[in-house]
Design a protein around this motif. Structure first.
Motif, PDB file in Angstrom:
ATOM      1  N   SER A  92       0.883  -1.296  -0.105  1.00  8.83           N
ATOM      2  CA  SER A  92       0.026   0.093   0.081  1.00  8.83           C
ATOM      3  C   SER A  92       0.777   1.155  -0.020  1.00  8.83           C
ATOM      4  O   SER A  92       0.540   2.269  -0.473  1.00  8.83           O
ATOM      5  N   THR A  93       2.040   1.173   0.746  1.00 11.87           N
ATOM      6  CA  THR A  93       2.812   2.347   0.953  1.00 11.87           C
ATOM      7  C   THR A  93       3.570   2.787  -0.314  1.00 11.87           C
ATOM      8  O   THR A  93       3.660   3.927  -0.606  1.00 11.87           O
ATOM      9  N   PHE A 108      10.772  13.164  -0.359  1.00 10.03           N
ATOM     10  CA  PHE A 108       9.634  12.479   0.340  1.00 10.03           C
ATOM     11  C   PHE A 108       9.443  11.218   0.237  1.00 10.03           C
ATOM     12  O   PHE A 108       9.635  10.187   1.079  1.00 10.03           O
ATOM     13  N   GLY A 157      -5.512  10.409  -3.146  1.00  8.33           N
ATOM     14  CA  GLY A 157      -5.405   9.295  -4.079  1.00  8.33           C
ATOM     15  C   GLY A 157      -5.873   9.786  -5.525  1.00  8.33           C
ATOM     16  O   GLY A 157      -5.466   9.528  -6.403  1.00  8.33           O
ATOM     17  N   LEU A 197       7.344   9.787   9.708  1.00  9.26           N
ATOM     18  CA  LEU A 197       6.290   8.864   9.832  1.00  9.26           C
ATOM     19  C   LEU A 197       5.158   9.419   9.264  1.00  9.26           C
ATOM     20  O   LEU A 197       4.236   8.740   8.815  1.00  9.26           O
ATOM     21  N   ALA A 211       5.041  11.177   6.566  1.00  9.93           N
ATOM     22  CA  ALA A 211       5.129  10.755   5.396  1.00  9.93           C
ATOM     23  C   ALA A 211       4.813   9.219   4.896  1.00  9.93           C
ATOM     24  O   ALA A 211       3.947   9.127   3.899  1.00  9.93           O
ATOM     25  N   VAL A 212       5.039   8.306   5.612  1.00  6.80           N
ATOM     26  CA  VAL A 212       4.380   7.183   5.435  1.00  6.80           C
ATOM     27  C   VAL A 212       2.806   7.202   5.529  1.00  6.80           C
ATOM     28  O   VAL A 212       2.227   6.351   4.941  1.00  6.80           O
ATOM     29  N   ILE A 263       0.564   9.119   5.153  1.00 10.56           N
ATOM     30  CA  ILE A 263      -0.211   9.762   4.028  1.00 10.56           C
ATOM     31  C   ILE A 263       0.198   9.101   2.743  1.00 10.56           C
ATOM     32  O   ILE A 263      -0.409   9.590   1.813  1.00 10.56           O
ATOM     33  N   SER A 264       1.228   8.382   2.672  1.00 17.24           N
ATOM     34  CA  SER A 264       1.103   7.374   1.572  1.00 17.24           C
ATOM     35  C   SER A 264       0.637   6.020   1.764  1.00 17.24           C
ATOM     36  O   SER A 264      -0.174   5.609   0.875  1.00 17.24           O
ATOM     37  N   THR A 265       0.632   5.596   2.830  1.00 14.06           N
ATOM     38  CA  THR A 265       0.052   4.300   3.199  1.00 14.06           C
ATOM     39  C   THR A 265      -1.571   4.287   3.032  1.00 14.06           C
ATOM     40  O   THR A 265      -2.388   3.553   2.450  1.00 14.06           O
ATOM     41  N   PRO A 309      -3.990   6.486   1.500  1.00 16.48           N
ATOM     42  CA  PRO A 309      -4.337   6.120   0.131  1.00 16.48           C
ATOM     43  C   PRO A 309      -4.077   5.035  -0.580  1.00 16.48           C
ATOM     44  O   PRO A 309      -4.964   4.607  -1.254  1.00 16.48           O
ATOM     45  N   GLY A 310      -2.940   4.674  -0.481  1.00 14.99           N
ATOM     46  CA  GLY A 310      -2.603   3.378  -1.143  1.00 14.99           C
ATOM     47  C   GLY A 310      -3.329   2.281  -0.668  1.00 14.99           C
ATOM     48  O   GLY A 310      -3.769   1.359  -1.512  1.00 14.99           O
ATOM     49  N   ALA A 311      -3.660   2.124   0.458  1.00 14.92           N
ATOM     50  CA  ALA A 311      -4.294   1.082   1.389  1.00 14.92           C
ATOM     51  C   ALA A 311      -5.692   0.924   0.686  1.00 14.92           C
ATOM     52  O   ALA A 311      -6.433  -0.033   0.239  1.00 14.92           O
ATOM     53  N   GLN A 343      -6.967   2.169  -2.014  1.00 13.92           N
ATOM     54  CA  GLN A 343      -6.756   1.867  -3.441  1.00 13.92           C
ATOM     55  C   GLN A 343      -6.890   0.336  -3.472  1.00 13.92           C
ATOM     56  O   GLN A 343      -7.595  -0.231  -4.221  1.00 13.92           O
ATOM     57  N   VAL A 344      -5.757  -0.395  -2.898  1.00 16.77           N
ATOM     58  CA  VAL A 344      -5.525  -1.640  -2.999  1.00 16.77           C
ATOM     59  C   VAL A 344      -6.520  -2.566  -2.336  1.00 16.77           C
ATOM     60  O   VAL A 344      -6.710  -3.703  -2.716  1.00 16.77           O
ATOM     61  N   VAL A 382      -3.955  -3.100   7.455  1.00 17.23           N
ATOM     62  CA  VAL A 382      -2.926  -2.029   7.488  1.00 17.23           C
ATOM     63  C   VAL A 382      -3.158  -0.903   8.499  1.00 17.23           C
ATOM     64  O   VAL A 382      -2.382  -0.365   9.071  1.00 17.23           O
TER      65      VAL A 382
END
Lengths: 194, 194
Positions: free
Chosen positions: A163-164, A179, B107, B157, B159-160, B162-164, B166-168, B170-171, B183
């Motif tokens: 996901s990350t 980033f 996302g 942390l 950064a992780v 706000i990436s995780t 949106p990614g999670a 989606q996935v 997650v």
DNA sequence: GTCTATACGCTGATAGAC
DNA sequence: GTCTATCAGCGTATAGAC
């Protein structure tokens, strides 16, 4: 098919798949058009349709090609340590970020998942499953041999990683490459908590 | 503007923004069309254009509305503990997942970032910055008061996260809601390593 | 395998009446 | 504010010649 081209090196069909993948990872599946490929190869729109009659056919081919490349990559590194194997994945994503690929295949497909034609959805599911199951195995292997010291389940940790990485690649477009490096650094730490 | 509608409750303009947000989060900005909104409100295409002449105008309004709602949310919870504040964010995403919203605004925008009209790119950047800076502050606050025990920087942390998230989201469309719960569980652990 | 030419549908957008 | 009517542009896809 296209024997003379194959002998010369790369068939037009393979070039189309490669360019299709590049465009999908740069601007997304919906924004990518056959004309972009045609222009790049100095052929016409209709010629691209000769190889892939419908856009979704090319979409499926791109996903399967990327999955195939990934399988080759992990096959080549099957004797490596778990730590080295995870680095293969992280390096792959770092290269995406550095080479202007704004989306991985996971991100490109899941960001339009509800709009995917059935064949592309199926290919995307297989793609994700391939990476996820490989990663779970690698994490478990590293945990068992003591190379990794995480406390959560390999399944949950793999879920976070897949996901990350797609998410960070997307967000890095707005926040910059630094980033993304920070996120990678963080993911590496999850394997070795203090 | 539209005084009588405002008195009755919600103006048509507000309904359009709300529906626009729903559609963008379900099928993505490119797949979403004015006709979907028009049909839902029993008005015509041209009427939607009356409020938002160009599609990107509505896109900007949706992003700013979501940012505004988020600011209201954190304002309402400003007296909460850092742990409670992070739960607000996680719950927001859990609700997305449970209510069929396949994409968050982060996302939805970053997945087509290279194709965004300038005004939408600007709005997206401000949106992301708002969440990121808030989260960094919350993480730092929690670390300082001892509620959190993570060892990395609040910046990395955040950064992780706000990436995780949106990614999670989606996935999870491909892997199911259980994937997303795993997650979330994992993210909570990052605040309290063993 | 590649071309020219073209059909088709869809979507964003506008003009002007009511 | 909403309508009818209409348009232009784009992207997908096809037919048939070369």
């Amino acid at each position: 098919m296209a024997v003379h081209n194959t002998i010369q090196g790369v068939s037009t069909r393979d070039k189309i798949i490669k360019l299709g993948r590049d465009f999908i990872q740069k601007i997304g599946y919906h924004s990518f058009r056959y004309q972009l490929i045609a222009k790049e190869l100095n052929i016409k729109n209709a010629a691209v349709h000769h190889y892939f009659p419908a856009k979704e056919d090319l979409g499926v081919a791109v996903i399967e090609k990327d999955r195939s490349d990934f399988l080759d990559l992990i096959e080549a590194g099957k004797e490596q340590s778990p730590r080295e194997k995870t680095e293969v994945l992280l390096t792959m994503y770092a290269n995406y970020c550095l080479s202007g690929k704004n989306l991985c295949i996971i991100g490109a497909t899941t960001s339009i998942y509800s709009e995917l034609p059935p064949k592309m959805e199926k290919a995307a599911n297989e793609y994700i499953e391939t990476i996820e199951s490989w990663l779970i195995d690698v994490l478990r292997e590293g945990h068992q041999n003591g190379e990794f010291r995480f406390e959560e389940t390999p399944e949950n940790l793999a879920a976070v990683w897949i996901s990350t990485l797609p998410g960070a690649l997307q967000v890095a477009q707005a926040k910059g490459a630094g980033f993304f490096r920070g996120v990678l650094e963080q993911l590496r730490r999850t394997l070795l908590p203090a």
